[in-house]
Write an enzyme that holds these catalytic residues in place. Structure first.
Site, short mmCIF file in Angstrom:
data_model
loop_
_atom_site.label_atom_id
_atom_site.label_comp_id
_atom_site.label_asym_id
_atom_site.label_seq_id
_atom_site.Cartn_x
_atom_site.Cartn_y
_atom_site.Cartn_z
CG HIS A 1 11.27 -2.69 4.50
ND1 HIS A 1 9.91 -2.52 4.38
CD2 HIS A 1 11.45 -3.91 5.07
CE1 HIS A 1 9.30 -3.58 4.87
NE2 HIS A 1 10.21 -4.44 5.29
CE1 TYR B 1 9.25 5.02 3.09
CE2 TYR B 1 7.76 6.89 2.92
CZ TYR B 1 8.17 5.75 3.56
OH TYR B 1 7.50 5.32 4.68
NE ARG C 1 2.55 13.22 0.98
CZ ARG C 1 2.55 12.57 2.15
NH1 ARG C 1 2.52 11.25 2.17
NH2 ARG C 1 2.61 13.21 3.28
N PRO D 1 0.79 -1.22 0.00
CG PRO D 1 -0.17 -1.16 2.10
CD PRO D 1 0.50 -2.09 1.15
CG ASN D 2 -0.26 4.40 1.22
OD1 ASN D 2 -1.19 4.94 0.64
ND2 ASN D 2 -0.37 3.93 2.45
NE ARG E 1 10.57 5.73 8.55
CZ ARG E 1 9.59 5.60 7.67
NH1 ARG E 1 9.62 4.60 6.79
NH2 ARG E 1 8.58 6.45 7.66
CB ALA F 1 1.74 0.14 6.42
CD GLU G 1 10.75 -7.88 5.51
OE1 GLU G 1 11.21 -8.94 6.02
OE2 GLU G 1 10.22 -6.98 6.18
CG ASN H 1 8.47 -2.19 0.30
OD1 ASN H 1 7.91 -2.32 1.38
ND2 ASN H 1 9.09 -1.08 -0.06
O1 CA2 Z 1 10.67 1.68 3.88
C1 CA2 Z 1 9.80 1.04 3.26
O2 CA2 Z 1 9.96 0.59 2.13
C2 CA2 Z 1 8.41 0.84 3.91
O3 CA2 Z 1 7.98 -0.47 3.57
C3 CA2 Z 1 7.51 1.88 3.28
C4 CA2 Z 1 6.11 1.90 3.89
C5 CA2 Z 1 6.18 1.99 5.42
O4 CA2 Z 1 4.88 1.88 5.97
C6 CA2 Z 1 7.06 0.90 6.00
O5 CA2 Z 1 7.13 1.07 7.40
C7 CA2 Z 1 8.47 0.96 5.42
C8 CA2 Z 1 5.32 3.11 3.39
C9 CA2 Z 1 5.16 3.16 1.92
C10 CA2 Z 1 4.52 4.46 1.55
O6 CA2 Z 1 5.33 5.06 0.58
C11 CA2 Z 1 5.09 6.35 0.22
C12 CA2 Z 1 5.99 6.90 -0.64
C13 CA2 Z 1 5.83 8.20 -1.06
C14 CA2 Z 1 4.75 8.92 -0.63
C15 CA2 Z 1 3.86 8.36 0.24
C16 CA2 Z 1 4.01 7.07 0.67
#
Ligand code: CA2
Length: 147
Positions: free
Chosen positions: A102, A24, A19, A11-12, A109, A78, A100, A75
């Site tokens: 990330h 990221y 952003r 997700p996301n 974090r 969340a 896996e 990946n």
């Molecule tokens: O660090 C990672 O790859 C995560 O899997 C990313 C997830 C986060 O919930 C994990 O704890 C760690 C979040 C992905 C959301 O990515 C976005 C990227 C740009 C803008 C908004 C969200």
């Protein structure tokens, strides 16, 4: 026969590059897919790159990969921290290499990101290298599935 690697994004992650670049990075998911496609071609592997915002859809895709793929790079976003269903689906992939990934180092974090339900059933984990981590994971999985 050409072996297939499924790359699953949770997700996301479709918003990558739009952003929070300080966490990221500025690459989009399409940028990452393009780079992996090049590596896959050079290694005679088939790339199946997907993203979903839905837990059940990810479970269904993992079940599909169980019988069609030599490797899974995931990946889970969340869902890493919440999904026993994704963990159980991966645990059922007996003969499939699982990495896996990330983008961020989840251990640097918030504490709610420190635990992963997925890590105990993964072959290996790559975290904190941003988008480049996907390429590192793809190189690693190509070694795991060769032969
Ligand atoms: O660090 C990672 O790859 C995560 O899997 C990313 C997830 C986060 O919930 C994990 O704890 C760690 C979040 C992905 C959301 O990515 C976005 C990227 C740009 C803008 C908004 C969200």
């Amino acid at each position: 026969m050409t072996k297939k690697i499924m790359v699953l994004n949770g997700p996301n992650l479709n918003m990558l590059g739009t952003r929070q670049p300080e966490i990221y990075g500025s690459d989009t998911l399409a940028d990452i897919e393009r780079r992996l496609a090049k590596i896959a071609e050079s290694k005679d592997l088939e790339l199946d790159f997907r993203q979903s915002n839905h837990e059940g859809e990810m479970v269904t895709w993992i079940q599909e990969a169980r019988t069609t793929c030599a490797g899974i790079i995931i990946n889970p976003g969340a869902y890493t921290h919440t999904s026993v269903a994704i963990r159980d689906a991966l645990a059922a992939c007996d003969d499939v290499a699982i990495i896996e990934v990330h983008l961020s180092n989840i251990h640097r974090r918030e504490s709610f990101r420190h635990h992963s339900h997925v890590s105990p059933v993964a072959t290996g984990v790559m975290l904190g290298f941003g988008a480049h981590g996907y390429e590192l994971a793809f190189q690693a999985i190509s070694k795991l599935v060769e032969g």
